[in-house]
Design an enzyme around this catalytic site. Structure first.
Site, PDB file in Angstrom:
ATOM      1  N   PRO A 290     103.658  18.190  10.283  1.00  0.00           N
ATOM      2  CA  PRO A 290     105.112  18.063  10.320  1.00  0.00           C
ATOM      3  C   PRO A 290     105.783  19.419  10.075  1.00  0.00           C
ATOM      4  CG  PRO A 290     104.157  16.294   9.046  1.00  0.00           C
ATOM      5  CD  PRO A 290     103.049  17.256   9.331  1.00  0.00           C
ATOM      6  N   GLU A 291     106.753  19.757  10.912  1.00  0.00           N
ATOM      7  CA  GLU A 291     107.474  21.021  10.793  1.00  0.00           C
ATOM      8  C   GLU A 291     108.886  20.747  10.311  1.00  0.00           C
ATOM      9  OE1 GLU A 291     106.094  23.857  11.024  1.00  0.00           O
ATOM     10  OE2 GLU A 291     104.222  23.487  12.082  1.00  0.00           O
TER      11      GLU A 291
ATOM     12  N   HIS B 208      95.113   5.300   1.332  1.00  0.00           N
ATOM     13  CA  HIS B 208      95.839   6.572   1.368  1.00  0.00           C
ATOM     14  C   HIS B 208      97.289   6.451   0.903  1.00  0.00           C
ATOM     15  CE1 HIS B 208      92.302   7.910   3.420  1.00  0.00           C
ATOM     16  NE2 HIS B 208      92.581   7.265   4.519  1.00  0.00           N
TER      17      HIS B 208
ATOM     18  N   ARG C 207      94.930  12.818   4.711  1.00  0.00           N
ATOM     19  CA  ARG C 207      94.123  14.024   4.519  1.00  0.00           C
ATOM     20  C   ARG C 207      94.390  14.709   3.175  1.00  0.00           C
ATOM     21  NH1 ARG C 207      93.452  17.481   9.941  1.00  0.00           N
ATOM     22  NH2 ARG C 207      91.697  18.221   8.677  1.00  0.00           N
TER      23      ARG C 207
END
Length: 272
Positions: A2-3, A92, A111
């Site tokens: 994500p930016e 998660h 992750r």
């Protein structure tokens, strides 16, 4: 990963649901993120009231009553979701902040490259924030600024603008698209780009980021907004991910290369 536009989309999606809400309970299921969740995080956040949600670069900053803050970074696969209390927990789902209206903020990260951290009010700066360059949508960012910072730099201009200490938010996709719009070849040395070209590049970076924010970011495999909906900016990409395809402007073939171990695409006919 994500930016800036994706993170801004999350900020805008989360903010209306949390302003003025008190954190009544905190659950940390797995503290083993890239920056581990401190053992006292629950005690720090519990009872605090959220007054604002800001973004600095790719970091979400929750401002709390009394001056404390929380920092959230999405890493590569992180998501912040607004859910009803009692929503089923899946693998998660690492951190929950239960709010006083019966909703909760959930941090989900397969992750575990992100972060959920306290930022106490007695610490004016933060090691994750202090070295960041200016925001590209702020008055501090301009072509003149890029020109001044780039003098003598031999690094490729694409890597230069992707450096978060130069400017935040010009990630791989947005740097490639901005350089295309500005007509600048990504491999040119940053110090060989002219003042006028940097003026075009700064305008292009702002335009590309604003368009991406409006459209909800760029859909990647692991990104979705605060409500789980994906963005649509990928439909407007001119060069990124289009190696071997015809340029939408000149009809030439989009070329691919690697810069700084990142895939990059450009148009030899449009970018000099």
């Amino acid at each position: 990963m994500p930016e800036l536009p994706e993170v801004e989309t999350v900020r805008r999606g989360v903010e209306p649901h949390v302003l003025g809400r008190r954190i009544t309970e905190v659950t940390v299921r797995d503290a083993r993120l890239r920056w581990p969740v401190p053992a006292d995080f629950a005690d720090f956040a519990r009872g605090q009231t959220i007054e604002a949600v800001h973004r600095r670069g790719k970091y979400l900053i929750f401002s709390l009553a009394g001056g404390d803050r929380l920092i959230v970074h999405l890493g590569m696969t992180g998501r912040v979701l607004v859910l009803d209390a009692g929503h089923p927990v899946i693998k998660h789902d690492h951190v929950d902040l239960l709010l006083d209206d019966g909703r909760l903020l959930r941090y989900h990260d397969p992750r575990r490259f992100g972060a959920v951290l306290p930022w106490p009010r007695h610490e004016p700066g933060h090691l994750l924030i202090d070295a960041l360059g200016p925001e590209p949508l702020s008055d501090a960012f301009s072509g003149a600024y890029l020109y001044a910072r780039s003098r003598g730099k031999k690094v490729a201009v694409k890597n230069f603008v992707m450096d978060g200490q130069v400017v935040v938010g010009a990630g791989n996709i947005y740097a490639a698209e901005s350089l295309f719009r500005a007509g600048i070849r990504p491999t040119r040395a940053a110090g060989r780009v002219s003042r006028d070209e940097y003026a075009r590049l700064a305008d292009a970076i702002r335009a590309v980021l604003n368009e991406a924010i409006t459209q909800g970011g760029t859909t990647l495999r692991d990104f979705a907004g605060a409500d789980g909906a994906s963005g649509y900016f990928q439909q407007d990409l001119y060069v990124y991910g289009r190696e071997g395809q015809p340029c939408r402007i000149c009809g030439g073939t989009i070329k691919g290369l690697r810069l700084g171990n990142r895939a990059s695409c450009w148009c030899p006919g449009c970018q000099r």
